[in-house]
Scaffold this motif. Structure first.
Motif, PDB file in Angstrom:
ATOM      1  N   ILE A   4      13.812 -15.125  45.691  1.00 10.13           N
ATOM      2  CA  ILE A   4      12.802 -15.559  44.727  1.00 10.13           C
ATOM      3  C   ILE A   4      11.983 -16.676  45.371  1.00 10.13           C
ATOM      4  O   ILE A   4      12.522 -17.735  45.692  1.00 10.13           O
ATOM      5  N   TRP A  37      17.826 -17.397  44.471  1.00  9.88           N
ATOM      6  CA  TRP A  37      16.963 -18.570  44.390  1.00  9.88           C
ATOM      7  C   TRP A  37      17.637 -19.676  45.191  1.00  9.88           C
ATOM      8  O   TRP A  37      18.778 -20.058  44.899  1.00  9.88           O
ATOM      9  N   VAL A  74      12.496 -18.723  36.069  1.00 13.28           N
ATOM     10  CA  VAL A  74      12.770 -19.328  37.364  1.00 13.28           C
ATOM     11  C   VAL A  74      11.462 -19.821  37.989  1.00 13.28           C
ATOM     12  O   VAL A  74      10.511 -19.056  38.120  1.00 13.28           O
ATOM     13  N   ALA A  76       9.683 -21.249  41.329  1.00 15.93           N
ATOM     14  CA  ALA A  76       9.828 -21.321  42.785  1.00 15.93           C
ATOM     15  C   ALA A  76       8.440 -21.306  43.419  1.00 15.93           C
ATOM     16  O   ALA A  76       7.529 -20.657  42.920  1.00 15.93           O
ATOM     17  N   ASN A  82      13.771 -25.158  46.783  1.00 15.26           N
ATOM     18  CA  ASN A  82      13.114 -25.304  45.487  1.00 15.26           C
ATOM     19  C   ASN A  82      13.847 -26.337  44.629  1.00 15.26           C
ATOM     20  O   ASN A  82      15.059 -26.488  44.717  1.00 15.26           O
ATOM     21  N   VAL A  86      14.890 -24.159  36.503  1.00 18.72           N
ATOM     22  CA  VAL A  86      15.394 -22.830  36.190  1.00 18.72           C
ATOM     23  C   VAL A  86      16.042 -22.956  34.809  1.00 18.72           C
ATOM     24  O   VAL A  86      16.888 -23.823  34.606  1.00 18.72           O
TER      25      VAL A  86
END
Length: 91
Positions: A4, A37, A74, A76, A82, A86
């Motif tokens: 992601i 992620w 989410v 990013a 990141n 979230v």
């Protein structure tokens, strides 16, 4: 496994695999791979509507929803490092 790197909303998340280093892997119903992620260690993430957590005393842990699935928003802007946020909640 898909990484992601842009903002996304994930529906029908069956469980989340997390780590103390800030990585979250999302298991989406009907998908064969996790969506990953890569966050920083102190990233801003929260998960509500949790039924249970397995291996919660180890570096990797599994989080299961209280309902059928989680819905996760989410944030990013790159593939790694990141900071979030979230937000996941049980459906």
């Amino acid at each position: 496994m898909p990484v992601i790197a842009d903002d996304v909303v994930l529906e029908r998340v069956e469980h989340i695999l997390g780590s103390g280093t800030g990585t979250l892997d999302f298991a989406v119903a009907g998908e064969s791979e996790y969506y990953t992620w890569y966050g920083i260690e102190d990233a801003d993430w929260s998960i509500t509507g949790v039924e249970r957590i397995e291996n919660d005393d180890e570096d990797r842990f599994l989080i299961y929803p209280n309902g059928d699935y989680f819905r996760c928003e989410v944030t990013a802007d790159k593939q790694e490092g990141n900071s979030g946020p979230v937000r996941c909640q049980s459906e």
